[in-house]
Design a protein around this motif. Structure first.
Motif, mmCIF file in Angstrom:
data_model
loop_
_atom_site.group_PDB
_atom_site.id
_atom_site.type_symbol
_atom_site.label_atom_id
_atom_site.label_comp_id
_atom_site.label_asym_id
_atom_site.label_seq_id
_atom_site.Cartn_x
_atom_site.Cartn_y
_atom_site.Cartn_z
ATOM 1 N N ILE B 32 0.857 -1.215 -0.157
ATOM 2 C CA ILE B 32 0.122 0.068 0.221
ATOM 3 C C ILE B 32 0.918 1.247 -0.072
ATOM 4 C CG2 ILE B 32 -1.437 1.557 1.551
ATOM 5 C CD1 ILE B 32 -2.697 -1.123 2.128
ATOM 6 N N LEU B 33 2.089 1.357 0.839
ATOM 7 C CA LEU B 33 2.826 2.516 0.913
ATOM 8 C C LEU B 33 3.588 2.764 -0.269
ATOM 9 C CD1 LEU B 33 4.335 1.977 4.654
ATOM 10 C CD2 LEU B 33 2.360 3.795 3.702
ATOM 11 N N THR B 34 3.815 1.666 -1.060
ATOM 12 C CA THR B 34 4.402 1.826 -2.308
ATOM 13 C C THR B 34 3.715 2.240 -3.415
ATOM 14 O OG1 THR B 34 6.015 -0.156 -1.753
ATOM 15 C CG2 THR B 34 5.949 0.588 -3.979
ATOM 16 N N MET B 35 2.363 1.554 -3.482
ATOM 17 C CA MET B 35 1.138 2.048 -4.412
ATOM 18 C C MET B 35 0.876 3.237 -4.497
ATOM 19 S SD MET B 35 -1.140 -1.153 -5.118
ATOM 20 C CE MET B 35 -1.469 -1.614 -3.445
ATOM 21 N N ALA B 36 1.128 3.861 -3.048
ATOM 22 C CA ALA B 36 0.499 5.285 -2.524
ATOM 23 C C ALA B 36 1.538 6.228 -2.736
ATOM 24 C CB ALA B 36 -0.029 5.466 -1.423
ATOM 25 N N GLY B 37 2.857 5.701 -3.303
ATOM 26 C CA GLY B 37 3.917 6.382 -3.746
ATOM 27 C C GLY B 37 4.889 6.895 -2.655
ATOM 28 N N PHE B 38 4.617 6.510 -1.495
ATOM 29 C CA PHE B 38 5.308 7.153 -0.229
ATOM 30 C C PHE B 38 6.431 6.391 -0.134
ATOM 31 C CE2 PHE B 38 0.703 7.856 1.436
ATOM 32 C CZ PHE B 38 0.753 9.209 1.069
ATOM 33 N N LEU B 39 6.594 4.982 -0.579
ATOM 34 C CA LEU B 39 7.924 4.329 -0.651
ATOM 35 C C LEU B 39 8.102 3.929 -2.036
ATOM 36 C CD1 LEU B 39 7.687 1.954 2.169
ATOM 37 C CD2 LEU B 39 8.707 4.162 2.419
ATOM 38 N N ASP B 40 9.533 3.542 -2.444
ATOM 39 C CA ASP B 40 9.769 3.183 -3.826
ATOM 40 C C ASP B 40 10.358 1.666 -3.472
ATOM 41 O OD1 ASP B 40 9.131 5.207 -5.654
ATOM 42 O OD2 ASP B 40 11.026 6.269 -5.398
#
Lengths: 199, 199
Positions: B32-40
């Motif tokens: 989720i954090l990756t999809m939301a763009g907060f993590l790469d």
């Protein structure tokens, strides 16, 4: 979040149905959104949108600020008014900028406190000289519309070192002055933004 | 996010270890954090903090704005300067407010463009009258420290209808003026906040 915002209270089962997913699949997502405070959950009722704003919405809030929501009432004087009377008018209305209009009530110029202070020590006969001699005149005046973004107008004020802009509307005979936007309004918007987020 | 921010690039396995959880447990959260763009995420390297700011951090950014980061250089005059010379000084320095200091260089008063305009039409002898006769004097002056929150100072400016505040530091003989904060600075901060978020 969109689903909960517009359909809440809504159960996890119903959300899963709308997304065409199994309840188990969306359980971790709902748990994270609830833990993060974006959603509220009540047993046997369902999920609610908590109203907690996320990043994009504070930015959206800033983008959505329009001149019309923050403008003040303009103080206008006729271009034939004497400099002395204009100074009195400025004190009477307690503003830092006067907008000068012609006989058709259309924008002809702008008078700042600085312009008036300059002429008051410049040795001119303030009772006789009309303001149209000392004002900044059209077309050298930055003006804006009530639909303009407050942020863009604030940038113009900083870039062009302007304290106040007339808010105008195109009339039949020229630009009509319908408002005034100043650094005080921008400061007020800055404070309002902070207050909206309980800072 | 904290773990990734301060330890990235870091693998999912290592993050799980630090949290004392199984890799499978944190997989949905990381997704989720990756999809939301907060993590790469990069294969065989691990997770990076993308730098994308979330809600709380725009608000944090606003709270973190300090007077010292936005203040301008103060323009000070001695309390015995004539009103006429103070007006000239104001034009020379192109400021809207002068701070008046005593012989110990400590804050004694404030002079606004409005104060000077009032006295210029008030029939006083501007060459003879010293500014300490017409200035707003201590202790009726709102001042602030460079460590103060810009938002709180902006609120004070709106609530008390002040255009500019001296930024002061306690010295041996009184308050020393080390800066100036105006509605222009607040407008600049408003613009800076928008630019920081590419608005």
């Amino acid at each position: 979040m969109e689903i909960v915002k517009y359909n809440g209270p809504i159960t996890g089962e119903q959300i899963a149905e709308r997304l065409d997913l199994a309840r188990a699949t969306i359980r971790p997502d709902l748990a994270i959104l609830t833990m993060a405070g974006f959603l509220d959950a009540r047993p046997r009722v369902g999920y609610f949108y908590s109203g907690k704003k996320i990043a994009q919405s504070m930015a959206d809030g800033m983008v959505d600020m329009k001149v019309g929501d923050f403008q003040s009432i303009p103080v206008v004087v006729n271009e034939n008014m004497s400099v002395y009377d204009a100074i009195c008018q400025m004190f009477l209305e307690d503003v830092g900028t006067l907008f000068v209009v012609d006989d058709h009530h259309c924008l002809a110029g702008v008078l700042s406190r600085k312009d008036l202070l300059r002429s008051s020590i410049g040795g001119v006969d303030m009772d006789k000289i009309p303001v149209n001699v000392i004002m900044t005149r059209m077309p050298n005046i930055t003006h804006c519309s009530k639909h303009d973004s407050l942020l863009q107008v604030a940038k113009k004020m900083i870039d062009n070192q302007i304290d106040a802009l007339p808010v105008t509307e195109q009339g039949e005979k020229g630009l009509e002055v319908i408002g005034r936007i100043t650094k005080t309004n921008i400061t007020g918007a800055f404070v309002a933004l902070g207050e909206e987020y309980d800072l």
